[in-house]
Motif scaffolding. Structure first.
Motif, PDB file in Angstrom:
ATOM      1  N   SER A 256       2.555   2.408 -22.119  1.00 26.98           N
ATOM      2  CA  SER A 256       3.938   1.512 -20.843  1.00 26.98           C
ATOM      3  C   SER A 256       4.075   2.776 -20.600  1.00 26.98           C
ATOM      4  N   PRO A 257       3.150   2.969 -19.374  1.00 20.25           N
ATOM      5  CA  PRO A 257       3.150   4.154 -18.973  1.00 20.25           C
ATOM      6  C   PRO A 257       4.290   4.109 -17.478  1.00 20.25           C
ATOM      7  N   THR A 258       5.799   3.554 -17.597  1.00 20.23           N
ATOM      8  CA  THR A 258       6.276   3.295 -16.637  1.00 20.23           C
ATOM      9  C   THR A 258       5.584   4.320 -15.347  1.00 20.23           C
ATOM     10  N   LEU A 259       6.087   5.504 -14.910  1.00 20.34           N
ATOM     11  CA  LEU A 259       6.316   6.573 -13.863  1.00 20.34           C
ATOM     12  C   LEU A 259       4.127   6.399 -13.701  1.00 20.34           C
ATOM     13  N   LEU A 260       3.409   6.216 -14.638  1.00 20.60           N
ATOM     14  CA  LEU A 260       1.876   6.505 -13.762  1.00 20.60           C
ATOM     15  C   LEU A 260       2.246   5.055 -13.038  1.00 20.60           C
ATOM     16  N   ALA A 261       2.514   4.312 -13.800  1.00 20.35           N
ATOM     17  CA  ALA A 261       2.626   2.822 -12.748  1.00 20.35           C
ATOM     18  C   ALA A 261       3.602   2.830 -12.155  1.00 20.35           C
ATOM     19  N   ALA A 262       3.576   3.241 -11.695  1.00 20.48           N
ATOM     20  CA  ALA A 262       5.129   3.662  -9.972  1.00 20.48           C
ATOM     21  C   ALA A 262       3.792   4.779  -9.638  1.00 20.48           C
ATOM     22  N   VAL A 263       3.221   5.373 -10.250  1.00 24.36           N
ATOM     23  CA  VAL A 263       2.371   6.142  -9.005  1.00 24.36           C
ATOM     24  C   VAL A 263       1.134   5.613  -8.509  1.00 24.36           C
ATOM     25  N   ALA A 264       0.590   4.514  -9.248  1.00 21.84           N
ATOM     26  CA  ALA A 264      -0.447   3.326  -8.932  1.00 21.84           C
ATOM     27  C   ALA A 264       0.451   2.048  -7.959  1.00 21.84           C
ATOM     28  N   GLY A 265       1.330   2.251  -8.055  1.00 24.73           N
ATOM     29  CA  GLY A 265       1.881   1.019  -6.783  1.00 24.73           C
ATOM     30  C   GLY A 265       1.877   2.387  -5.446  1.00 24.73           C
ATOM     31  N   ARG A 266       2.063   2.965  -5.860  1.00 19.67           N
ATOM     32  CA  ARG A 266       2.450   3.892  -4.395  1.00 19.67           C
ATOM     33  C   ARG A 266       0.719   4.385  -4.139  1.00 19.67           C
ATOM     34  N   TRP A 267      -0.093   4.199  -4.426  1.00 16.66           N
ATOM     35  CA  TRP A 267      -1.531   4.472  -4.241  1.00 16.66           C
ATOM     36  C   TRP A 267      -1.789   3.452  -3.543  1.00 16.66           C
ATOM     37  N   GLN A 268      -1.337   1.463  -3.999  1.00 16.81           N
ATOM     38  CA  GLN A 268      -1.870   0.107  -3.912  1.00 16.81           C
ATOM     39  C   GLN A 268      -1.329   0.297  -2.054  1.00 16.81           C
TER      40      GLN A 268
END
Length: 310
Positions: A256-268
């Motif tokens: 559960s990489p929370t920071l990377l998930a937040a980054v992916a959301g920013r790109w979406q």
């Protein structure tokens, strides 16, 4: 496994990266035939002296093949067609694909006495054109040996054998999501510098000589963002896809990489504003629009595959 000293090679996918790799192989003495569904892409390759075909089936049984394709689903439909005739020695897939797909294709190739390696690359158009790409290779030792002549031509030996089939894809996706995170964080930092009245170019140069520096701060921002050119040749749609895939791969194994998930959301979010065809460096327009001449994207612009221009 098949072996060959034959220098015939197919390049499937003649876009910015595939076309440049085909030209590099051609200059290195390989007998290259390229395929792309786009007539324009085939014509551009032909202009560099590369033979082309409008039918993928014509390439079945070619001893070597390099794939440079948009996604894993196209890899899945392409590989069986290349293996439809005997003679294939090695298929080198430079697509940023999915590990499960690469494992399946490696099994399919091995069953027919051929090699399949996932070898997603980094280095952009310049690296592809000069034969100086980096590659993240997932393969058995036997498959790697079969594919090595092609890998050497494309990378000059600058490739890393990560592990078995699929592992190259995993590390390439992690590389891309880290680059995606850095594009956001450097943009935010330079935006703060500008707000303080500091020239963001000077801030980027200073940071790049210190512990916070990176390829993003030293090259991407000075060359493509602060100039407003945004012409890296890699699309925002592909980077948004890769960031999302990296998180998906993590979730599939219970991480559960929370920071990377937040980054992916920013790109979406950026994808929704700018569209998939925007250059990936245009993420800066949503992160710190004041530092790029292109400025902030229109919030009411088109997002159906076109780039909204401020």
């Amino acid at each position: 496994m098949n072996t060959s000293t034959n220098r015939r090679i197919a390049v499937v996918g003649l876009g910015a990266m595939g076309g440049a790799m085909a030209a590099t192989l051609h200059r290195a003495g390989w007998d290259v035939t390229g395929f792309d569904p786009s007539e324009a892409a085939r014509a551009a390759a032909a202009d560099t002296g590369i033979a082309t075909t409008a039918a993928l089936g014509d390439l079945a049984g070619t001893p070597y093949a390099v794939l440079s394709l948009p996604d894993a689903s196209i890899v899945e439909t392409t590989v069986p067609q290349l293996l439809a005739e005997p003679g294939t020695v090695a298929i080198i897939d430079t697509t940023t694909s999915e590990p499960a797909t690469s494992k399946q294709m490696a099994d399919l190739a091995e069953a027919q006495g051929a090699a399949f390696v996932d070898a997603p690359v980094s280095g952009g158009r310049d690296g592809a054109a000069s034969g100086s790409l980096s590659a993240f290779v997932g393969a058995t030792a036997v498959a790697l040996s079969a594919a090595e002549p092609v890998l050497l031509a494309l990378t000059g030996g600058k490739y890393s054998h990560i592990g078995g089939p699929g592992s190259g894809n995993v590390v390439k996706l992690l590389n891309n999501v880290l680059a995606a995170a850095n594009l956001v964080s450097v943009g935010e930092a330079l935006g703060v510098a500008q707000a303080y009245g500091i020239d963001p170019a000077k801030a980027a140069a200073s940071i790049s000589e210190a512990s916070g520096g990176s390829f993003v701060s030293a090259n991407m921002y000075p060359n493509w963002v602060l100039t407003g050119t945004h012409d890296s040749g890699f699309s925002l749609g592909l980077m948004a896809r890769d960031a999302a895939l990296a998180v998906d791969v993590a979730v599939q194994i219970g991480e559960s990489p929370t920071l990377l998930a937040a980054v992916a959301g920013r790109w979406q979010d950026a994808l929704a504003l700018l569209g998939p065809r925007a250059d990936f460096t245009e993420i800066a327009r949503t992160v710190a629009p004041a530092i790029t001449p292109a400025g902030a994207p229109r919030t009411n612009g088109p997002v159906d595959g076109t780039t909204a221009v401020a």
